[in-house]
Motif scaffolding. Sequence first.
Motif, PDB file in Angstrom:
ATOM      1  N   LEU A   1       0.830  -1.206   0.000  1.00  0.00           N
ATOM      2  CA  LEU A   1       0.000   0.000   0.000  1.00  0.00           C
ATOM      3  C   LEU A   1       0.864   1.256   0.000  1.00  0.00           C
ATOM      4  N   THR A   2       1.924   1.262   0.812  1.00  0.00           N
ATOM      5  CA  THR A   2       2.810   2.422   0.883  1.00  0.00           C
ATOM      6  C   THR A   2       3.519   2.658  -0.436  1.00  0.00           C
ATOM      7  N   VAL A   3       4.081   1.602  -1.015  1.00  0.00           N
ATOM      8  CA  VAL A   3       4.786   1.732  -2.289  1.00  0.00           C
ATOM      9  C   VAL A   3       3.837   2.195  -3.386  1.00  0.00           C
ATOM     10  N   THR A   4       2.626   1.670  -3.380  1.00  0.00           N
ATOM     11  CA  THR A   4       1.652   2.049  -4.396  1.00  0.00           C
ATOM     12  C   THR A   4       1.281   3.524  -4.294  1.00  0.00           C
ATOM     13  N   ILE A   5       1.082   4.003  -3.066  1.00  0.00           N
ATOM     14  CA  ILE A   5       0.726   5.410  -2.877  1.00  0.00           C
ATOM     15  C   ILE A   5       1.877   6.318  -3.301  1.00  0.00           C
ATOM     16  N   VAL A   6       3.099   5.970  -2.896  1.00  0.00           N
ATOM     17  CA  VAL A   6       4.264   6.790  -3.274  1.00  0.00           C
ATOM     18  C   VAL A   6       4.433   6.806  -4.792  1.00  0.00           C
ATOM     19  N   ALA A   7       4.313   5.635  -5.426  1.00  0.00           N
ATOM     20  CA  ALA A   7       4.445   5.569  -6.884  1.00  0.00           C
ATOM     21  C   ALA A   7       3.355   6.367  -7.576  1.00  0.00           C
ATOM     22  N   SER A   8       2.148   6.342  -7.025  1.00  0.00           N
ATOM     23  CA  SER A   8       1.041   7.079  -7.630  1.00  0.00           C
ATOM     24  C   SER A   8       1.234   8.588  -7.494  1.00  0.00           C
ATOM     25  N   VAL A   9       1.858   9.015  -6.384  1.00  0.00           N
ATOM     26  CA  VAL A   9       2.138  10.447  -6.213  1.00  0.00           C
ATOM     27  C   VAL A   9       3.255  10.898  -7.157  1.00  0.00           C
ATOM     28  N   LEU A  10       4.297  10.081  -7.273  1.00  0.00           N
ATOM     29  CA  LEU A  10       5.418  10.445  -8.143  1.00  0.00           C
ATOM     30  C   LEU A  10       5.049  10.355  -9.621  1.00  0.00           C
ATOM     31  N   VAL A  11       4.250   9.348  -9.974  1.00  0.00           N
ATOM     32  CA  VAL A  11       3.816   9.163 -11.372  1.00  0.00           C
ATOM     33  C   VAL A  11       2.293   9.082 -11.367  1.00  0.00           C
ATOM     34  N   PRO A  12       1.604  10.225 -11.393  1.00  0.00           N
ATOM     35  CA  PRO A  12       0.136  10.210 -11.264  1.00  0.00           C
ATOM     36  C   PRO A  12      -0.577   9.374 -12.318  1.00  0.00           C
ATOM     37  N   SER A  13       0.039   9.207 -13.480  1.00  0.00           N
ATOM     38  CA  SER A  13      -0.627   8.411 -14.523  1.00  0.00           C
ATOM     39  C   SER A  13      -0.752   6.936 -14.136  1.00  0.00           C
ATOM     40  N   LEU A  14       0.036   6.487 -13.148  1.00  0.00           N
ATOM     41  CA  LEU A  14      -0.060   5.095 -12.682  1.00  0.00           C
ATOM     42  C   LEU A  14      -1.265   4.878 -11.775  1.00  0.00           C
ATOM     43  N   ALA A  15      -1.703   5.933 -11.107  1.00  0.00           N
ATOM     44  CA  ALA A  15      -2.713   5.798 -10.057  1.00  0.00           C
ATOM     45  C   ALA A  15      -3.978   5.067 -10.509  1.00  0.00           C
ATOM     46  N   PRO A  16      -4.562   5.409 -11.668  1.00  0.00           N
ATOM     47  CA  PRO A  16      -5.804   4.707 -12.044  1.00  0.00           C
ATOM     48  C   PRO A  16      -5.624   3.207 -12.244  1.00  0.00           C
ATOM     49  N   PHE A  17      -4.393   2.763 -12.489  1.00  0.00           N
ATOM     50  CA  PHE A  17      -4.161   1.368 -12.848  1.00  0.00           C
ATOM     51  C   PHE A  17      -3.608   0.512 -11.705  1.00  0.00           C
ATOM     52  N   VAL A  18      -3.118   1.139 -10.647  1.00  0.00           N
ATOM     53  CA  VAL A  18      -2.530   0.350  -9.556  1.00  0.00           C
ATOM     54  C   VAL A  18      -3.028   0.754  -8.178  1.00  0.00           C
ATOM     55  N   ALA A  19      -3.570   1.969  -8.017  1.00  0.00           N
ATOM     56  CA  ALA A  19      -3.848   2.496  -6.679  1.00  0.00           C
ATOM     57  C   ALA A  19      -4.797   1.608  -5.887  1.00  0.00           C
ATOM     58  N   ILE A  20      -5.773   1.013  -6.541  1.00  0.00           N
ATOM     59  CA  ILE A  20      -6.716   0.129  -5.857  1.00  0.00           C
ATOM     60  C   ILE A  20      -6.407  -1.333  -6.132  1.00  0.00           C
ATOM     61  N   ALA A  21      -6.198  -1.662  -7.400  1.00  0.00           N
ATOM     62  CA  ALA A  21      -6.105  -3.074  -7.796  1.00  0.00           C
ATOM     63  C   ALA A  21      -4.902  -3.782  -7.187  1.00  0.00           C
ATOM     64  N   LEU A  22      -3.735  -3.132  -7.145  1.00  0.00           N
ATOM     65  CA  LEU A  22      -2.543  -3.829  -6.651  1.00  0.00           C
ATOM     66  C   LEU A  22      -2.626  -4.151  -5.161  1.00  0.00           C
ATOM     67  N   PRO A  23      -2.971  -3.189  -4.279  1.00  0.00           N
ATOM     68  CA  PRO A  23      -3.123  -3.566  -2.864  1.00  0.00           C
ATOM     69  C   PRO A  23      -4.221  -4.602  -2.641  1.00  0.00           C
ATOM     70  N   VAL A  24      -5.326  -4.493  -3.401  1.00  0.00           N
ATOM     71  CA  VAL A  24      -6.405  -5.473  -3.246  1.00  0.00           C
ATOM     72  C   VAL A  24      -5.936  -6.862  -3.666  1.00  0.00           C
ATOM     73  N   TYR A  25      -5.175  -6.932  -4.750  1.00  0.00           N
ATOM     74  CA  TYR A  25      -4.664  -8.228  -5.198  1.00  0.00           C
ATOM     75  C   TYR A  25      -3.735  -8.847  -4.148  1.00  0.00           C
ATOM     76  N   VAL A  26      -2.817  -8.042  -3.627  1.00  0.00           N
ATOM     77  CA  VAL A  26      -1.898  -8.551  -2.601  1.00  0.00           C
ATOM     78  C   VAL A  26      -2.680  -8.949  -1.348  1.00  0.00           C
TER      79      VAL A  26
END
Length: 217
Positions: free
Chosen positions: A176-201
């Motif tokens: 969750l932390t890595v996903t949030i940091v990555a989404s802040v640094l690269v906002p274009s990633l947010a729609p594709f990983v912000a919810i799905a990746l933590p939920v998958y893990v």
Amino acid sequence: MSQRPQRPQGTRRSPRWETTLLGALAYPGNIFLGSLAVLILSLGIITVLPAAIALARAFAVWNVANDDKVFTNTFRQFRETWRRTLGLGAIATVVFAILVADGIFLAAQLTSTGDPLALMFAAAVMPIAAAVGMFAVALTAAATLSTEADARTWAREGFVLMLQHPRRSLLVFFTLTVTIVASVLVPSLAPFVAIALPVYVGVRAWGPKPPVNDEQD
């Protein structure tokens, strides 16, 4: 002397590396498609958490039954659960709005005045936001275990999952932390990983296991 059976002409077995590569590509592909389904279902704003629960259940079907139609299964699971989860979605929307508003206000105070009091409040808000995020992921995982239960049961069981499996909780927190940091640094990633990746893990950590993989802490 018996002869070795001949493979029919025109057929060729796929190389092992090719099969492995195609199997590996299914993971980012299904996470992307799951994110797309959540984006569509979240257009109602208060349906963000219900959509995440539906996605978790689709991931669980993929993990247990090897049914990789995550995109269509998310819509199917949403149709089955949205009445039970809409109240949770409304509460989650209010909590998320408060945390975002607090974060924007504190960030503005820190960048403009550097107020030490704002720094103290920011230090208090961050673990609260992390705990809320962890609980949301655990709740989605609980919905994959007690599939016929109501939203209150899922919330209670999600809290229990966080406490019973601390190592898995740390893994989800790290994701969750890595996903949030990555989404802040690269906002274009947010729609594709912000919810799905933590939920998958979260589903892999807390959700139902395949019959051949019954690992325990």
